[in-house]
Design an enzyme around this catalytic site. Structure first.
Site, PDB file in Angstrom:
ATOM      1  CB  ALA A 149      -0.890  -0.018   1.228  1.00  0.00           C
ATOM      2  CG  ASN A 150       0.168   4.667  -1.945  1.00  0.00           C
ATOM      3  OD1 ASN A 150      -0.570   5.553  -1.523  1.00  0.00           O
ATOM      4  ND2 ASN A 150      -0.078   3.998  -3.072  1.00  0.00           N
ATOM      5  NE  ARG A 151       4.806   6.864   4.714  1.00  0.00           N
ATOM      6  CZ  ARG A 151       4.918   6.146   5.829  1.00  0.00           C
ATOM      7  NH1 ARG A 151       3.910   6.041   6.653  1.00  0.00           N
ATOM      8  NH2 ARG A 151       6.047   5.543   6.096  1.00  0.00           N
TER       9      ARG A 151
END
Ligand code: CTP
Length: 401
Positions: A209-211
């Site tokens: 995932a990413n932020r």
């Protein structure tokens, strides 16, 4: 940006009982100076902070405080119907709570329930009250109903405290009113915007995932809808859907590509604000990978570049907007992406700068186009950035049509 949309408009200004009530006087004066017909309404609480005479003298009509005025029966429907906009400045936690719950306890809350006009509220209160979940939940509900909320600033508060909760500056309040009364310059257009970071499965429970929070994409969806576009929001996150926006929920880059390429077929404008993973696991393990089986080799493969594919098949007149989250050489890197993906506009942000980009409520960006000047927008809230992005799109459209 355009000239004043305030001139000639009837604006009911509700003043509630907070120390910032004295600042409402300045806002009223500016509205009158800009050519508005300003009708002041005070709550009982407001009268503890400022005098009726002050507001009556500055505004276009005497101040109203009561539902029970024989000279003007049912004032709430008259005022609610005649207004082009209702402004509440300052808005206390009590007013926000009553309005959210639909309680008509006094003249101002009756007007708010009786009107079909846009409503702009400017909360001001102590930080502890501002941060209270009850207040934040109420504001989220109001925002979803289309109420425009001008967030308070950080700064000095009553009693020598300091923190978030100080009434927004008159400039920010007037700008929000201008935007609200401004043109529905995207009327008749279909706009697709993506939001959030994709999640690429590794096994049954784990993802890459990413932020990205999705807040910027949601702000764009909200502003575009308020300016008249038919909006499809393709999102990986669960923020409240802005009023009037169609939501398509997705998780992976592949799902996002399917949803975007379908929606883009009929879209005039496509804005890729999502943080799409560039790589995904080549194979997804059906069950949970167990620690005991040793350290897994996770082999990655590239995801489809959704935006580049759209750029390669762009219809004449269709506008494609990309985002570039960079940590180095912002303008050069973003400019290269603009060319490579055949975009009309790229919104570049330096995500290493404080308060910018991922997970913040604020952002600071450069807007780049293949030709034309670069526009720099200093740190501000994501709704203001969204407004600037839509302004740039409207300019591009004006050049196209
Ligand atoms: N994007 C996309 N599909 C991808 C990756 C990115 O549509 N698989 C879009 C993003 O939504 C964004 C723009 O492309 O609007 C820029 O993405 P970014 O990943 O920063 O650009 P890249 O071309 O991947 O370049 P780099 O990795 O070198 O930064």
């Amino acid at each position: 940006m355009s000239g004043s949309y305030i001139a000639g408009k009837t604006i009911v200004v509700g003043v509630t009982g907070g120390i910032a009530a004295y600042k409402a006087v300045e806002v009223c004066r500016r509205l009158v100076d800009a050519g508005a017909h300003v009708i002041p309404v005070m709550t009982a609480g407001a009268e503890h902070f400022i005098g009726r005479t002050t507001l009556s003298a500055l505004c276009s009509e005497p101040v109203q405080t009561s539902l029970w005025d024989e000279a003007s029966p049912i004032p709430h429907t008259r005022l609610g119907q005649s207004a082009d906009l209702i402004l509440v400045v300052p808005a206390t936690a009590r007013l926000i709570g009553a309005y959210t719950a639909g309680l008509s306890t006094d003249l101002l809350t009756n007007i708010l329930l009786a009107t079909r006009a846009p409503v702009v509220i400017c909360p001001a209160m102590h930080t502890e009250m501002w941060e209270h979940p009850a207040v934040q939940d109420n504001l989220a509900v109001l925002a979803r109903r289309g109420v425009i909320i001008v967030e308070p600033d950080e700064g000095r508060l009553a009693g020598g405290d300091s923190g978030k909760g100080r009434l927004a500056s008159p400039e920010r309040i007037i700008a929000a009113i201008e935007r609200t009364l401004g043109p529905t310059d995207l009327a008749g257009t279909r706009l697709v915007v993506t939001a959030g970071g994709t999640r690429e499965p590794i096994d049954a429970v784990r993802v890459i995932a990413n932020r990205s929070s999705g807040k910027q994409g949601y702000a764009i969806a909200s502003v575009a809808a308020s300016r008249g576009a038919t909006v499809t929001l393709i999102s990986t996150v669960g923020l409240p859907t802005p009023v009037g926006v169609d939501l398509v929920s997705v998780e992976t880059a592949a799902q996002m590509q399917a949803a975007v390429s379908h929606a883009a077929q009929t879209a005039d404008i496509v804005i890729m604000a999502a943080a799409v993973a560039d790589f995904r696991p080549k194979t997804v393990v059906a069950n949970k990978i167990k620690k005991g089986d040793g350290i897994p080799d996770i082999v990655l493969e590239p995801t489809p570049d959704i935006l580049a594919a759209l750029g390669a098949t762009k219809r004449p007149g269709q506008i494609l907007v990309g985002f570039a989250a960079e940590t180095d050489d912002l303008v050069a890197n973003a400019g290269a992406k603009l060319q490579r993906k055949n975009l009309d506009l790229i919104v570049a942000n330096d995500v290493s700068a404080p308060g910018v980009g991922f997970q913040h409520d604020t952002n600071a960006v450069c807007l780049l186009r293949p030709e034309g000047p670069m526009v720099t927008i200093d740190l501000t809230d994501k709704h203001s950035i969204a407004g600037a992005v839509i302004d740039a799109i409207v300019e591009i459209r004006a050049g196209l049509t």
